[in-house]
Scaffold this motif. Sequence first.
Motif, short mmCIF file in Angstrom:
data_model
loop_
_atom_site.label_atom_id
_atom_site.label_comp_id
_atom_site.label_asym_id
_atom_site.label_seq_id
_atom_site.Cartn_x
_atom_site.Cartn_y
_atom_site.Cartn_z
N ILE A 1 49.93 37.28 70.55
CA ILE A 1 50.46 38.63 70.65
C ILE A 1 49.31 39.64 70.70
N ARG A 2 49.56 40.73 71.42
CA ARG A 2 48.62 41.85 71.46
C ARG A 2 49.39 43.09 71.04
N ASP A 3 48.83 43.82 70.11
CA ASP A 3 49.50 45.02 69.62
C ASP A 3 49.61 46.06 70.73
N ILE A 4 50.77 46.71 70.80
CA ILE A 4 50.98 47.79 71.76
C ILE A 4 51.06 49.13 71.05
N THR A 5 52.03 49.27 70.15
CA THR A 5 52.19 50.55 69.47
C THR A 5 53.05 50.35 68.23
N SER A 6 53.07 51.37 67.40
CA SER A 6 53.93 51.39 66.22
C SER A 6 54.83 52.61 66.30
N GLU A 7 56.12 52.41 66.14
CA GLU A 7 57.10 53.49 66.30
C GLU A 7 57.71 53.84 64.94
N SER A 8 57.45 55.05 64.49
CA SER A 8 57.93 55.50 63.18
C SER A 8 59.45 55.50 63.12
N LEU A 9 59.98 55.23 61.93
CA LEU A 9 61.41 55.36 61.71
C LEU A 9 61.75 56.84 61.57
N VAL A 10 62.85 57.25 62.20
CA VAL A 10 63.26 58.65 62.12
C VAL A 10 64.75 58.74 61.81
N LEU A 11 65.14 59.84 61.22
CA LEU A 11 66.56 60.17 61.09
C LEU A 11 66.93 60.97 62.33
N LEU A 12 67.91 60.47 63.06
CA LEU A 12 68.38 61.16 64.26
C LEU A 12 69.73 61.79 63.94
N LEU B 1 47.40 39.05 83.04
CA LEU B 1 47.82 39.43 81.69
C LEU B 1 46.91 40.51 81.11
N GLU B 2 45.62 40.38 81.37
CA GLU B 2 44.67 41.38 80.87
C GLU B 2 44.94 42.73 81.51
N LEU B 3 45.26 42.73 82.81
CA LEU B 3 45.57 43.98 83.50
C LEU B 3 46.84 44.61 82.94
N LEU B 4 47.84 43.78 82.64
CA LEU B 4 49.07 44.30 82.04
C LEU B 4 48.78 44.92 80.68
N SER B 5 47.97 44.25 79.89
CA SER B 5 47.62 44.78 78.57
C SER B 5 46.87 46.11 78.69
N GLN B 6 45.98 46.21 79.66
CA GLN B 6 45.24 47.46 79.87
C GLN B 6 46.18 48.58 80.33
N ALA B 7 47.15 48.23 81.18
CA ALA B 7 48.11 49.24 81.65
C ALA B 7 48.94 49.77 80.48
N LEU B 8 49.31 48.91 79.57
CA LEU B 8 50.06 49.35 78.39
C LEU B 8 49.21 50.26 77.51
N ALA B 9 47.92 49.95 77.40
CA ALA B 9 47.02 50.78 76.60
C ALA B 9 46.85 52.15 77.23
N ILE B 10 46.75 52.20 78.57
CA ILE B 10 46.63 53.48 79.26
C ILE B 10 47.88 54.33 79.07
N LYS B 11 49.04 53.63 79.13
CA LYS B 11 50.31 54.34 78.96
C LYS B 11 50.36 55.04 77.60
N LEU B 12 49.79 54.38 76.57
CA LEU B 12 49.93 54.90 75.23
C LEU B 12 48.71 55.71 74.80
#
Length: 287
Positions: A157-168, A276-287
Amino acid sequence: MDSRFLQSLIATIEHGSIAEAARAENLTAAAISQRIQSLERELGFPLLSRLAHTARPTEACLHLLPRAKRIVSEVALLAGDIDPAGLTGTIRIGAISTAMTGMLPIVLRQLRQNAPNLKPGIFPGTSRSLYQAVLDNEIDAAILVAPVFDLPKNLQIRDITSESLVLLSRHAPQGGIPATLQSHPYLRYDPSAWGGRFAEKYLKDHNLELEAMCDLDALETIAMLVADDVGISLVPHWPGLEKLAHDCVITRIPDPGYARKLVLLSKLQHPRPSILELLSQALAIKL
């Protein structure tokens, strides 16, 4: 033997009928049937047991299915063998629903820009189903909620992001988050979903026993229901939440212990590591 015929056979087995396989393959049902009949003539035994509108593999077909999948997979890699950069061919990407809308559009644009000869295939699913699909080599990688169990040694696994819990909520909370939860109908992010456990942990840690109006493993649906003032919910703050709930109030819960972690899951050994490395880099750019 035409590998496309094997692909049609595999699609029929995976979808459970010739008609569904035809839709997936963008062919007519007659074309799929002809391909499978051609295979049956060449091999000398029936491959499918047809009943009403369903088609199931015969015992003989089940024996050859693993090799057929390997053949189709190897053929798909041929185009990339002549590309020294290893960025030609296909990649099958699985994604949970919020990643489909919140991440993939920008990621796909990055892939198209940096690897114009790469053909991504997109497969939606839950974290649980996508995990199994990677394990079974049905897809190459998946964007999903991080598993809470130890991975087999052949997965990474490669970390992408962490999404905070919110009250909606449709209106600003009154008297704090726990009090607001107790005073409004609660739309529960399904606790059996991999991402739903963080909202449940928050409730348990704050001694909140709420009777859920309904359980949903569809965060987009929850957001729309909250926007219509049906109830309130605890959800992860995914990219794109504001678009669905632009008239709602998003109250962040700062404790990182309730955040939903998204990862990119793939096999440790992959025939096209550059992709796969390119996909991981694209996800990093997105975030």
